[in-house]
Design a protein around this motif. Structure first.
Motif, PDB file in Angstrom:
ATOM      1  N   LEU A 191      15.016   0.413 -60.759  1.00  0.00           N
ATOM      2  CA  LEU A 191      13.611   0.315 -60.345  1.00  0.00           C
ATOM      3  C   LEU A 191      12.733   0.017 -61.550  1.00  0.00           C
ATOM      4  CD1 LEU A 191      11.409   0.588 -58.208  1.00  0.00           C
ATOM      5  CD2 LEU A 191      11.388   3.052 -58.626  1.00  0.00           C
ATOM      6  N   GLN A 192      11.999  -1.083 -61.483  1.00  0.00           N
ATOM      7  CA  GLN A 192      11.101  -1.469 -62.559  1.00  0.00           C
ATOM      8  C   GLN A 192       9.657  -1.236 -62.125  1.00  0.00           C
ATOM      9  OE1 GLN A 192      12.038  -5.472 -63.851  1.00  0.00           O
ATOM     10  NE2 GLN A 192      14.242  -5.077 -63.810  1.00  0.00           N
ATOM     11  N   GLN A 193       8.758  -1.210 -63.098  1.00  0.00           N
ATOM     12  CA  GLN A 193       7.345  -1.041 -62.761  1.00  0.00           C
ATOM     13  C   GLN A 193       6.477  -1.685 -63.821  1.00  0.00           C
ATOM     14  OE1 GLN A 193       6.873   3.197 -62.406  1.00  0.00           O
ATOM     15  NE2 GLN A 193       6.506   3.509 -64.565  1.00  0.00           N
ATOM     16  N   SER A 194       5.238  -1.908 -63.456  1.00  0.00           N
ATOM     17  CA  SER A 194       4.297  -2.566 -64.351  1.00  0.00           C
ATOM     18  C   SER A 194       3.946  -1.667 -65.534  1.00  0.00           C
ATOM     19  CB  SER A 194       3.024  -2.933 -63.587  1.00  0.00           C
ATOM     20  OG  SER A 194       2.041  -3.436 -64.471  1.00  0.00           O
ATOM     21  N   SER A 195       3.763  -2.300 -66.684  1.00  0.00           N
ATOM     22  CA  SER A 195       3.288  -1.566 -67.859  1.00  0.00           C
ATOM     23  C   SER A 195       1.781  -1.381 -67.821  1.00  0.00           C
ATOM     24  CB  SER A 195       3.686  -2.312 -69.136  1.00  0.00           C
ATOM     25  OG  SER A 195       3.157  -3.637 -69.116  1.00  0.00           O
ATOM     26  N   THR A 196       1.127  -2.084 -66.905  1.00  0.00           N
ATOM     27  CA  THR A 196      -0.322  -1.959 -66.746  1.00  0.00           C
ATOM     28  C   THR A 196      -0.634  -0.821 -65.797  1.00  0.00           C
ATOM     29  OG1 THR A 196      -0.626  -4.342 -67.083  1.00  0.00           O
ATOM     30  CG2 THR A 196      -2.421  -3.155 -65.973  1.00  0.00           C
ATOM     31  N   VAL A 197      -1.498   0.091 -66.227  1.00  0.00           N
ATOM     32  CA  VAL A 197      -1.883   1.238 -65.397  1.00  0.00           C
ATOM     33  C   VAL A 197      -3.399   1.266 -65.271  1.00  0.00           C
ATOM     34  CG1 VAL A 197      -1.848   3.740 -65.156  1.00  0.00           C
ATOM     35  CG2 VAL A 197       0.126   2.566 -66.145  1.00  0.00           C
ATOM     36  N   ILE A 198      -3.878   1.246 -64.033  1.00  0.00           N
ATOM     37  CA  ILE A 198      -5.318   1.305 -63.761  1.00  0.00           C
ATOM     38  C   ILE A 198      -5.591   2.623 -63.058  1.00  0.00           C
ATOM     39  CG2 ILE A 198      -7.245   0.218 -62.543  1.00  0.00           C
ATOM     40  CD1 ILE A 198      -5.740  -2.451 -62.816  1.00  0.00           C
ATOM     41  N   ALA A 199      -6.421   3.449 -63.655  1.00  0.00           N
ATOM     42  CA  ALA A 199      -6.626   4.821 -63.178  1.00  0.00           C
ATOM     43  C   ALA A 199      -7.157   4.890 -61.747  1.00  0.00           C
ATOM     44  CB  ALA A 199      -7.584   5.557 -64.119  1.00  0.00           C
ATOM     45  N   ASP A 200      -7.896   3.876 -61.315  1.00  0.00           N
ATOM     46  CA  ASP A 200      -8.452   3.901 -59.961  1.00  0.00           C
ATOM     47  C   ASP A 200      -7.366   3.910 -58.887  1.00  0.00           C
ATOM     48  OD1 ASP A 200     -11.086   4.050 -60.675  1.00  0.00           O
ATOM     49  OD2 ASP A 200     -11.485   1.903 -60.481  1.00  0.00           O
ATOM     50  N   TYR A 201      -6.138   3.534 -59.255  1.00  0.00           N
ATOM     51  CA  TYR A 201      -5.045   3.510 -58.272  1.00  0.00           C
ATOM     52  C   TYR A 201      -4.125   4.728 -58.375  1.00  0.00           C
ATOM     53  CZ  TYR A 201      -6.551  -1.335 -57.779  1.00  0.00           C
ATOM     54  OH  TYR A 201      -7.297  -2.468 -57.565  1.00  0.00           O
ATOM     55  N   ASP A 202      -4.531   5.730 -59.165  1.00  0.00           N
ATOM     56  CA  ASP A 202      -3.672   6.906 -59.342  1.00  0.00           C
ATOM     57  C   ASP A 202      -3.367   7.611 -58.026  1.00  0.00           C
ATOM     58  OD1 ASP A 202      -3.555   6.454 -62.035  1.00  0.00           O
ATOM     59  OD2 ASP A 202      -4.926   8.074 -62.612  1.00  0.00           O
ATOM     60  N   GLY A 203      -4.315   7.582 -57.097  1.00  0.00           N
ATOM     61  CA  GLY A 203      -4.135   8.292 -55.837  1.00  0.00           C
ATOM     62  C   GLY A 203      -3.424   7.493 -54.763  1.00  0.00           C
ATOM     63  N   THR A 204      -3.108   6.236 -55.037  1.00  0.00           N
ATOM     64  CA  THR A 204      -2.405   5.388 -54.045  1.00  0.00           C
ATOM     65  C   THR A 204      -1.102   4.873 -54.664  1.00  0.00           C
ATOM     66  OG1 THR A 204      -3.814   3.526 -54.737  1.00  0.00           O
ATOM     67  CG2 THR A 204      -4.466   4.754 -52.749  1.00  0.00           C
ATOM     68  N   ALA A 205      -1.151   3.712 -55.297  1.00  0.00           N
ATOM     69  CA  ALA A 205       0.046   3.151 -55.921  1.00  0.00           C
ATOM     70  C   ALA A 205       0.592   4.064 -57.010  1.00  0.00           C
ATOM     71  CB  ALA A 205      -0.263   1.769 -56.490  1.00  0.00           C
ATOM     72  N   GLY A 206      -0.289   4.759 -57.697  1.00  0.00           N
ATOM     73  CA  GLY A 206       0.134   5.619 -58.800  1.00  0.00           C
ATOM     74  C   GLY A 206       1.053   6.748 -58.392  1.00  0.00           C
ATOM     75  N   LEU A 207       0.918   7.217 -57.157  1.00  0.00           N
ATOM     76  CA  LEU A 207       1.769   8.301 -56.673  1.00  0.00           C
ATOM     77  C   LEU A 207       3.228   7.885 -56.590  1.00  0.00           C
ATOM     78  CD1 LEU A 207      -0.464   9.759 -53.805  1.00  0.00           C
ATOM     79  CD2 LEU A 207      -0.169  10.646 -56.138  1.00  0.00           C
ATOM     80  N   ARG A 208       3.484   6.588 -56.548  1.00  0.00           N
ATOM     81  CA  ARG A 208       4.843   6.097 -56.391  1.00  0.00           C
ATOM     82  C   ARG A 208       5.407   5.500 -57.685  1.00  0.00           C
ATOM     83  NH1 ARG A 208       5.794   2.221 -52.932  1.00  0.00           N
ATOM     84  NH2 ARG A 208       7.772   3.078 -52.208  1.00  0.00           N
ATOM     85  N   ARG A 209       4.719   5.711 -58.790  1.00  0.00           N
ATOM     86  CA  ARG A 209       5.289   5.317 -60.065  1.00  0.00           C
ATOM     87  C   ARG A 209       6.517   6.176 -60.341  1.00  0.00           C
ATOM     88  NH1 ARG A 209       2.267   1.889 -63.082  1.00  0.00           N
ATOM     89  NH2 ARG A 209       3.330   2.517 -65.003  1.00  0.00           N
ATOM     90  N   LYS A 210       7.452   5.654 -61.150  1.00  0.00           N
ATOM     91  CA  LYS A 210       8.741   6.320 -61.345  1.00  0.00           C
ATOM     92  C   LYS A 210       8.590   7.772 -61.802  1.00  0.00           C
ATOM     93  CE  LYS A 210      12.287   4.153 -63.016  1.00  0.00           C
ATOM     94  NZ  LYS A 210      13.233   3.296 -63.779  1.00  0.00           N
ATOM     95  N   GLU A 211       7.634   8.009 -62.666  1.00  0.00           N
ATOM     96  CA  GLU A 211       7.482   9.370 -63.195  1.00  0.00           C
ATOM     97  C   GLU A 211       6.951  10.350 -62.152  1.00  0.00           C
ATOM     98  OE1 GLU A 211       3.973   6.855 -64.785  1.00  0.00           O
ATOM     99  OE2 GLU A 211       6.101   6.613 -64.360  1.00  0.00           O
ATOM    100  N   ASN A 212       6.413   9.813 -61.050  1.00  0.00           N
ATOM    101  CA  ASN A 212       5.882  10.671 -59.980  1.00  0.00           C
ATOM    102  C   ASN A 212       6.770  10.671 -58.741  1.00  0.00           C
ATOM    103  OD1 ASN A 212       3.560  11.213 -61.547  1.00  0.00           O
ATOM    104  ND2 ASN A 212       2.593   9.332 -60.842  1.00  0.00           N
ATOM    105  N   ASP A 213       7.855   9.907 -58.763  1.00  0.00           N
ATOM    106  CA  ASP A 213       8.724   9.751 -57.593  1.00  0.00           C
ATOM    107  C   ASP A 213       9.879  10.754 -57.671  1.00  0.00           C
ATOM    108  OD1 ASP A 213      10.443   8.903 -55.572  1.00  0.00           O
ATOM    109  OD2 ASP A 213       9.944   6.800 -55.869  1.00  0.00           O
ATOM    110  N   THR A 214       9.991  11.599 -56.672  1.00  0.00           N
ATOM    111  CA  THR A 214      11.030  12.629 -56.669  1.00  0.00           C
ATOM    112  C   THR A 214      12.156  12.323 -55.679  1.00  0.00           C
ATOM    113  OG1 THR A 214       9.830  13.943 -55.014  1.00  0.00           O
ATOM    114  CG2 THR A 214       9.359  14.406 -57.334  1.00  0.00           C
TER     115      THR A 214
END
Length: 221
Positions: A134-157
């Motif tokens: 599983l790969q992911q973008s190196s770009t992180v935009i804080a406004d998406y922390d509550g949507t797309a951000g929840l599924r980033r690898k470090e948050n995926d259990t």
């Protein structure tokens, strides 16, 4: 998968060794997590090269032999992500929607030639899909922390806890290839049936809700 020359050479080697390719299983691919705005152009191009265009190259490489023999089966492994898209998986789902559309047309083109097409749509299986691959973008935009951000690898259990058994999935695919009346779209996993079923029911409700507006665009009789 992303090297057309290597794809062609591999198919030629398989045809030489086995006197033809009877079954192609397009299973290679990987995930990519990013909000749409976070997607990196080079990452997305590589994702499509692997998940979609690589599969297309293999399909085109095996079809001449299958057409000549008037038999064969092409199995394209998609995902429930080819039926609906979750936040953070827009680009991955785009590759799988593309593969699904191509497969739907392909099956109608090659069925009269004795060639079967099966589109496999798995739910969550206990593979390395959500791990190393599983790969992911190196770009992180804080406004998406509550949507797309929840599924980033470090948050995926979910990794290592998926309900699907890969060995049983493989057997289901083999049965579909062998069956005379196998479905074109083969959902794998109880979660896949539930999730896609809910999505289809929601789409029907949406269709009915917009019926009057849809009909209003026709020329008057």
């Amino acid at each position: 998968m992303s090297d057309p020359t290597q794809v062609a050479e591999t198919v030629r080697a398989a045809e030489t060794r086995f006197n033809g390719v009877d079954v192609l299983v397009n299973n290679a691919g990987h995930g990519y997590r990013a909000a749409v705005e976070e997607g990196v152009e080079e990452d997305v191009a590589e994702l499509f090269a692997t998940n979609f265009f690589g599969a297309v190259a293999l399909i085109k490489a095996v079809l001449p032999g299958m057409r000549e023999r008037r038999r064969g089966a092409i199995v394209n492994v998609s995902s429930i992500g080819g039926r609906l898209a979750m936040p953070g998986s827009g680009y991955y789902s785009a590759t799988k929607f593309a593969l699904g559309g191509l497969s739907d047309a392909l099956r109608k083109e090659v069925a009269p030639l004795g060639i079967k097409v099966v589109l496999v749509e798995p739910g969550a299986f206990r593979t390395d899909f959500a791990g190393r691959s599983l790969q992911q973008s190196s770009t992180v935009i804080a406004d998406y922390d509550g949507t797309a951000g929840l599924r980033r690898k470090e948050n995926d259990t979910t990794h290592g806890r998926q309900p699907g058994d890969p060995a049983r999935a493989a057997q289901a695919v083999i049965r579909a290839v062998d069956a005379e009346d196998a479905p074109f779209r083969l959902l794998l996993g109880s979660d896949a049936v539930e999730i896609v079923g809910n999505e289809l029911r929601a789409q029907i409700e949406e269709l009915e809700a917009g019926r009057e507006s849809s009909f209003s665009t026709d020329f008057p009789e």
